[in-house]
Design a protein around this motif. Sequence first.
Motif, short mmCIF file in Angstrom:
data_model
loop_
_atom_site.label_atom_id
_atom_site.label_comp_id
_atom_site.label_asym_id
_atom_site.label_seq_id
_atom_site.Cartn_x
_atom_site.Cartn_y
_atom_site.Cartn_z
N GLY A 270 12.08 0.52 8.15
CA GLY A 270 11.73 0.63 6.74
C GLY A 270 10.33 1.14 6.54
N VAL A 271 10.00 1.43 5.29
CA VAL A 271 8.67 1.87 4.91
C VAL A 271 8.02 0.73 4.12
CG1 VAL A 271 9.54 3.03 2.85
CG2 VAL A 271 7.32 3.68 3.77
N VAL A 272 6.74 0.47 4.41
CA VAL A 272 6.05 -0.71 3.89
C VAL A 272 4.72 -0.31 3.25
CG1 VAL A 272 5.19 -3.02 4.46
CG2 VAL A 272 7.02 -2.00 5.84
N ARG A 273 4.35 -0.99 2.20
CA ARG A 273 3.01 -0.85 1.62
C ARG A 273 2.63 -2.17 0.96
NH1 ARG A 273 3.90 2.93 -3.82
NH2 ARG A 273 5.00 1.37 -5.05
N LEU A 274 1.37 -2.31 0.65
CA LEU A 274 0.92 -3.49 -0.07
C LEU A 274 1.41 -3.42 -1.52
CD1 LEU A 274 -2.78 -4.06 1.04
CD2 LEU A 274 -0.79 -5.42 1.65
N SER A 275 1.81 -4.56 -2.06
CA SER A 275 2.25 -4.61 -3.45
C SER A 275 1.03 -4.81 -4.35
CB SER A 275 3.25 -5.75 -3.65
OG SER A 275 4.41 -5.53 -2.92
N GLU A 276 0.41 -3.74 -4.71
CA GLU A 276 -0.76 -3.80 -5.58
C GLU A 276 -0.49 -3.00 -6.84
OE1 GLU A 276 -4.60 -4.30 -2.70
OE2 GLU A 276 -3.95 -2.28 -3.17
N GLN A 277 -1.04 -3.47 -7.93
CA GLN A 277 -0.86 -2.73 -9.18
C GLN A 277 -1.65 -1.43 -9.17
OE1 GLN A 277 -1.81 -5.39 -12.38
NE2 GLN A 277 0.05 -6.61 -12.13
N ALA A 278 -2.84 -1.47 -8.59
CA ALA A 278 -3.71 -0.29 -8.59
C ALA A 278 -3.51 0.51 -7.30
CB ALA A 278 -5.16 -0.70 -8.74
N ILE A 279 -2.43 1.29 -7.24
CA ILE A 279 -2.16 2.15 -6.08
C ILE A 279 -2.61 3.55 -6.43
CG2 ILE A 279 -0.34 3.13 -4.63
CD1 ILE A 279 1.27 0.59 -5.17
N PRO A 280 -3.39 4.21 -5.54
CA PRO A 280 -3.82 5.58 -5.83
C PRO A 280 -2.62 6.48 -6.16
CG PRO A 280 -4.96 4.72 -3.90
CD PRO A 280 -3.91 3.70 -4.26
N GLU A 281 -2.81 7.37 -7.10
CA GLU A 281 -1.72 8.21 -7.58
C GLU A 281 -1.10 9.02 -6.44
OE1 GLU A 281 -0.87 11.79 -10.85
OE2 GLU A 281 -2.83 10.79 -10.75
N PHE A 282 -1.94 9.56 -5.55
CA PHE A 282 -1.40 10.37 -4.47
C PHE A 282 -0.55 9.53 -3.52
CE2 PHE A 282 -1.88 12.16 -0.12
CZ PHE A 282 -1.07 13.28 -0.31
N VAL A 283 -1.01 8.32 -3.19
CA VAL A 283 -0.23 7.43 -2.32
C VAL A 283 1.10 7.08 -2.98
CG1 VAL A 283 -0.16 5.16 -1.21
CG2 VAL A 283 -2.27 6.51 -1.17
N SER A 284 1.08 6.88 -4.29
CA SER A 284 2.32 6.61 -5.03
C SER A 284 3.27 7.80 -4.93
CB SER A 284 2.00 6.30 -6.49
OG SER A 284 3.18 6.05 -7.22
N ASP A 285 2.74 9.02 -5.01
CA ASP A 285 3.57 10.23 -4.88
C ASP A 285 4.15 10.33 -3.47
OD1 ASP A 285 3.11 10.94 -7.50
OD2 ASP A 285 1.49 12.34 -7.03
N VAL A 286 3.35 9.99 -2.47
CA VAL A 286 3.84 10.01 -1.08
C VAL A 286 4.99 9.02 -0.93
CG1 VAL A 286 3.26 9.50 1.32
CG2 VAL A 286 1.65 10.77 -0.11
N TRP A 287 4.80 7.81 -1.45
CA TRP A 287 5.83 6.78 -1.39
C TRP A 287 7.13 7.27 -2.03
CZ3 TRP A 287 6.32 1.93 0.74
CH2 TRP A 287 7.34 1.12 0.24
N ASP A 288 7.03 7.86 -3.23
CA ASP A 288 8.21 8.36 -3.93
C ASP A 288 8.90 9.46 -3.13
OD1 ASP A 288 7.69 6.61 -5.98
OD2 ASP A 288 6.71 8.09 -7.26
N SER A 289 8.11 10.32 -2.48
CA SER A 289 8.68 11.40 -1.67
C SER A 289 9.45 10.84 -0.49
CB SER A 289 7.58 12.34 -1.17
OG SER A 289 6.89 12.94 -2.25
N VAL A 290 8.88 9.83 0.15
CA VAL A 290 9.55 9.19 1.29
C VAL A 290 10.86 8.55 0.84
CG1 VAL A 290 9.38 7.31 2.98
CG2 VAL A 290 7.43 8.83 2.61
N MET A 291 10.84 7.90 -0.31
CA MET A 291 12.03 7.22 -0.81
C MET A 291 13.18 8.19 -1.09
SD MET A 291 11.59 3.94 -0.91
CE MET A 291 11.00 4.37 0.71
#
Length: 313
Positions: A270-291
Amino acid sequence: MFLKQLQYLREIERHKSFSKAATACGVSQPALSRAIRLLEDELGVIIIDRKKKVFGITDDGARVLKWAHDILRGVSELRHEVSVTKQAIAGIVKIGVIPTAVHIVPILLEAVQERCGDFASEVHVLPNGSIIEKLVSKDLDIGIMYYDQCPQAKAFQVRTLYAEQQVLAASRSFRLPEGDDISWEAASRLPLALLTKEMRCRQLVDIGFQTAGVEPMIRLETSSLELIHAQVMIGKVAAILPISSFPLRVPPPGRLKIQRLPGFSPGAVGVVRLSEQAIPEFVSDVWDSVMKTRLQDDLDLLCKPVTASGRRL
């Protein structure tokens, strides 16, 4: 000097040893000890309890350590921001991946490129435990690891990428049973190269043999996938590995026989990240791309038999 002192302090906490921290920082132990003494003098507090036989951090030291982590993380983020601005790229993502999933990373990075444009990445090959530690310390943005090895806590957000499929791989010099599958009993009679026992992948293989009630004929144990691949390619041994540990985009058609090992529950990556409200926009885009990236089709393709012409059925 102040940042260096905080870095030294972070390594002391990590290693619970002045000598190991000094080695990790590339300085002598006396130099590291002097730097910590100077930091204590500057702040007017005792950080390390030197009276105890067992290594210890004082209560004041614990507060200093928290600030040290925050400051060092902020400096790292600032450096990344400056680097992104200078390079005119979408961002920088730091990824930790277990060794047996390395070959899926190029596919994921390609998906990020298509969504975000030019970007930079840092990819660290690490065991499960180290990935969790570096996610917590925010030295990593995203981890790719065994799903069941991630702590079941609200601090982490976890999504399944694919179900791992164990396969036996051997050169054409080995005579294997006909068909797409091979039993654990038949695999146990071959000279095998396996990963070392502390690796989760190997633990799943051991479960397979134990469930079948057979003892494997192990000829090589190593933490190096490259060494296993090399030994398999020259026909010295067969190997049992996840199909994801083989190159997905450039498989060697006809050079290897690959047969599935059914009969036990596979590991889930699986893919894992910290559950934080303030996630950098680019990291959020990377996460969405992986999903949105489908990996199972690429993995299933490698399990298909190869014809004499080198084409997969």
